[in-house]
Design an enzyme around this catalytic site. Structure first.
Site, PDB file in Angstrom:
ATOM      1  N   GLY A   8       0.824  -1.208   0.000  1.00  0.00           N
ATOM      2  CA  GLY A   8       0.000   0.000   0.000  1.00  0.00           C
ATOM      3  C   GLY A   8       0.857   1.256   0.000  1.00  0.00           C
ATOM      4  CB  VAL A  12      -0.473   5.172   6.381  1.00  0.00           C
ATOM      5  CG1 VAL A  12       0.541   4.673   7.397  1.00  0.00           C
ATOM      6  CG2 VAL A  12      -1.685   5.755   7.093  1.00  0.00           C
ATOM      7  CE  LYS A 103      -9.844   2.710  11.901  1.00  0.00           C
ATOM      8  NZ  LYS A 103      -8.892   3.506  11.143  1.00  0.00           N
ATOM      9  CB  ILE A 134      -1.123   8.568  20.985  1.00  0.00           C
ATOM     10  CG1 ILE A 134      -1.695   9.899  20.506  1.00  0.00           C
ATOM     11  CG2 ILE A 134      -1.001   8.550  22.504  1.00  0.00           C
ATOM     12  CD1 ILE A 134      -3.115  10.141  20.988  1.00  0.00           C
ATOM     13  CD  GLU A 188     -12.896   7.482   5.191  1.00  0.00           C
ATOM     14  OE1 GLU A 188     -13.263   6.755   4.262  1.00  0.00           O
ATOM     15  OE2 GLU A 188     -12.366   7.068   6.232  1.00  0.00           O
ATOM     16  CE  LYS A 203      -8.861   4.457  15.588  1.00  0.00           C
ATOM     17  NZ  LYS A 203      -9.230   5.888  15.350  1.00  0.00           N
TER      18      LYS A 203
END
Lengths: 425, 425
Positions: A8, A12, A103, A134, A188, A203
């Site tokens: 990908g 990201v 996730k 984080i 989105e 999550k």
């Protein structure tokens, strides 16, 4: 030199390449070795990329990554279940370590993935799957290990936090704030997964597994989004000394786990109430550490890529130290999830009524009959013949509230129960 | 079974025993093994302990811990340099892994300790040395590795944060707030190390070493405590939209590092401005992750013990995985520390003057001559013949402020320059 393959090259994936381009010297110093991106799986070889990358590295054939014996680490940043899960399982079968930001896959299939990885003697790291940059997965697995974790409260969806912040600070209605978030790229075109709380649910499933040492079925997590929160509710919340946040809640009780995602009243002086805009905050209570909060950007290209690259570096350190599966985080326990009917909290309830004598008395009677005692009552005339009643209850079990509301809705002078929002403290 | 020896059974030592007593089943599940406390070095065998511990484990002879071949991990919770440093070095020489909560030792001697440990093939972990239970050392070493760290801003001393919070929220003067902190056990009888900023300096030295990959000499860190902060300053800060916090500041600039500890104006909407009471907060900026903050209890028995036990568990995982020195964090670089005269900030300056015509003009002229431009000026009459002038400057280099203030003090109508506090943003 360690070879990695990336599946990908979206937001990201490009961020990962950017980090390697910009911080390669620094990273080399930290690990004493060079990271070499050997192949990157893309859908379109000829698409223009907003990151500097050698076009020869690109491939449309997954096997160029998954079957290359020289690739030690496979980085999955495609997202979703298909084909990501297949690729990840194949990589593990081929004895490649895996880093993923996925996730949904980790929430639904994490157990199987981690168990297979252990069997095959490879590591699977997934720091980026929760709260972007984080540090949260690693602290859970390594920094809080001395603690019985009693509670997790998380603002772990940046999109909804942005929307709620705009509604609170600028008095926008939900639809306007959503549209603004969409224009800025924070939401989105189809915002369902964020605004309905599904993203936060994934999550929470991942965090709860680590925090409580249990398998979690995502469908066991009660989930309610923010689409019914209005600026009126936020205004009342402020009057009462609260903010409204979409919270992911995990609590260890004697009889099981509370796992739920919903909008909640949270007192303004709570550290989470100060987490605004697209920021995330995860508040954790442990029986030794007390209270901590981890705060930062929960999404976005570079924060997410930062977490992915940290995982890559961690695995490279394992490889160089000749170790694998040093930290194990899958458990065989299954702690039951408590039925929502049995949770206890205070409730904010807003009801639109006909402005007739006795309406308040009828409502109060129904609540009294169900053992619900009221901490505060605000009554305001809205239009000529209508009034608005806002109730804030004392602690009460959810079942009593639901039962009471069924009857309240039957009172002839009640037009509509507009909002019911739980408090968290 | 892993045997550990503990040096010291004071507050933190007792906290470690308490965690083992309370969470042993949980810990065993997490690491698949039992931790056995084999010996504990104490000064007095017969003292009453506020924790349940087998008296046979206690010894007054350090060699019972340091020379026992069955002890794998030595936990140092004595504090200070002597005799802790000797003990730690001896433990390392004897090939024992070390966990320490000792900030002064790690700030001053960390380099030597870590280098020896690497040579001897043992691990030295020190999460508890900075900010108690808050995960910060491990995140620095493992979670932020993809980043060039640009800035650390820390509230890393709970005592001073408690005092400043009381001054701000309850309008107490410094001495009263200090006395209250002492009564509550948050400040020591001799509070020097906290209130003069030395404690924060040690911690900043440790953090800066990890963040910037450099040796840090603690004496290179400019340090100013909170003893001259008054409630009047805090009131003006609030008027101007700021909180006053004792900040530990580390910044990477092209020409070197800014390393400093001093009270600072910080805007109220900054996450650190919300860190109150004894809580600590560490705000970090990285070139990929953006901004994060780690928040929690920076001191206290159980939070500190939580960090110590997490380190013990981490080392046990290393032992069981057959690995050591997996993460190396000592560097041979030495990045120069920038002279305070060359830092740039905005300054809050409070001056007591004689209430005579022209006094403001004289002061403004001096600042103007030194290139200091003023963003805001507040003038208030205090007593009959005196007035108070509060200036807030635009960005300016420290040298210009110091030079200007030398001349301001010479103005006959100036009684005293009461306060000079830097802004941080």
């Amino acid at each position: 030199m360690i070879n990695i393959g990336i599946l990908g090259l979206g937001t990201v994936g490009s961020g990962i390449i950017r980090i390697f381009n910009e911080n390669s010297e620094l990273i080399k110093k930290r690990i004493g070795d060079k990271i070499n991106v050997k192949k990157v799986l893309v859908r379109d070889l000829h698409k223009n990329r907003d990151v500097e990358i050698d076009k020869n590295l690109l491939t449309t054939n997954p096997d160029d990554v998954l079957q290359d014996p020289e690739i030690d680490i496979v980085v999955e940043v495609i997202g979703g279940i298909n084909p990501a899960l297949d690729f990840v399982l194949k990589a593990i079968e081929n004895k490649k370590h895996v880093v993923t930001a996925n996730k949904e896959m980790m929430a639904k299939e994490g157990w199987e993935i981690l168990t297979l990885a252990r069997k095959k003697g490879v590591d699977v790291y997934y720091e980026a799957s929760v709260a972007g940059g984080i540090p949260i997965i690693r602290p859970m697995k390594e920094s809080l290990t001395a603690n019985k974790i009693e509670e997790i409260l998380g603002i772990i969806n940046g999109t909804t936090n942005y929307i709620l912040t705009k509604m609170a600070k600028e008095g926008k209605e939900y639809e306007d704030a959503l549209r603004e978030a969409q224009n800025l790229g924070y939401a989105e075109a189809d915002p369902t997964s964020d605004v309905e709380g599904y993203d936060a649910r994934y999550k929470l499933a991942i965090l709860a597994t680590l925090a409580f040492g249990t398998k979690v079925n995502v469908m066991d997590i009660y989930t309610e989004g923010i689409t019914r929160v209005t600026k009126t509710d936020i205004k009342y919340a402020e009057e009462l000394g609260y903010a409204i946040k979409l919270l992911a809640i995990g609590r260890q009780r004697k009889d099981g786990l509370e796992l739920r995602v919903h909008p909640a009243f949270i007192e303004k002086n709570h550290p989470l109430a100060q987490v605004n805009d697209v920021f995330n905050g995860i508040f954790i209570k442990g029986n030794a550490i007390g209270e901590i909060m981890l705060y930062g950007r929960g999404a976005g290209q570079m924060p997410t890529a930062s977490a992915v690259v940290a995982d890559i570096i961690d695995i490279i350190r394992n490889i160089k130290a000749g170790t694998v599966n040093r930290v194990v985080s899958e458990y065989d326990d299954y702690i039951p999830v408590i039925d929502m009917n049995s949770i206890v909290s205070r409730y904010y309830i807003r009801i639109r009524v006909k402005d007739k004598p006795g309406v308040m008395a009828s409502i109060a009677k129904v609540f009294g009959d169900h053992g619900v005692s009221l901490q505060s009552i605000i009554q305001k005339d809205t239009k000529g013949e209508e009034a608005e009643i806002v109730l804030f209850t004392h602690d009460i079990v959810e079942k009593s509230i639901s039962d009471a509301l069924v009857e309240v809705r039957l009172i002839p002078t009640v037009i509509k129960v507009e909002s019911v929002i739980r408090e968290i403290r």
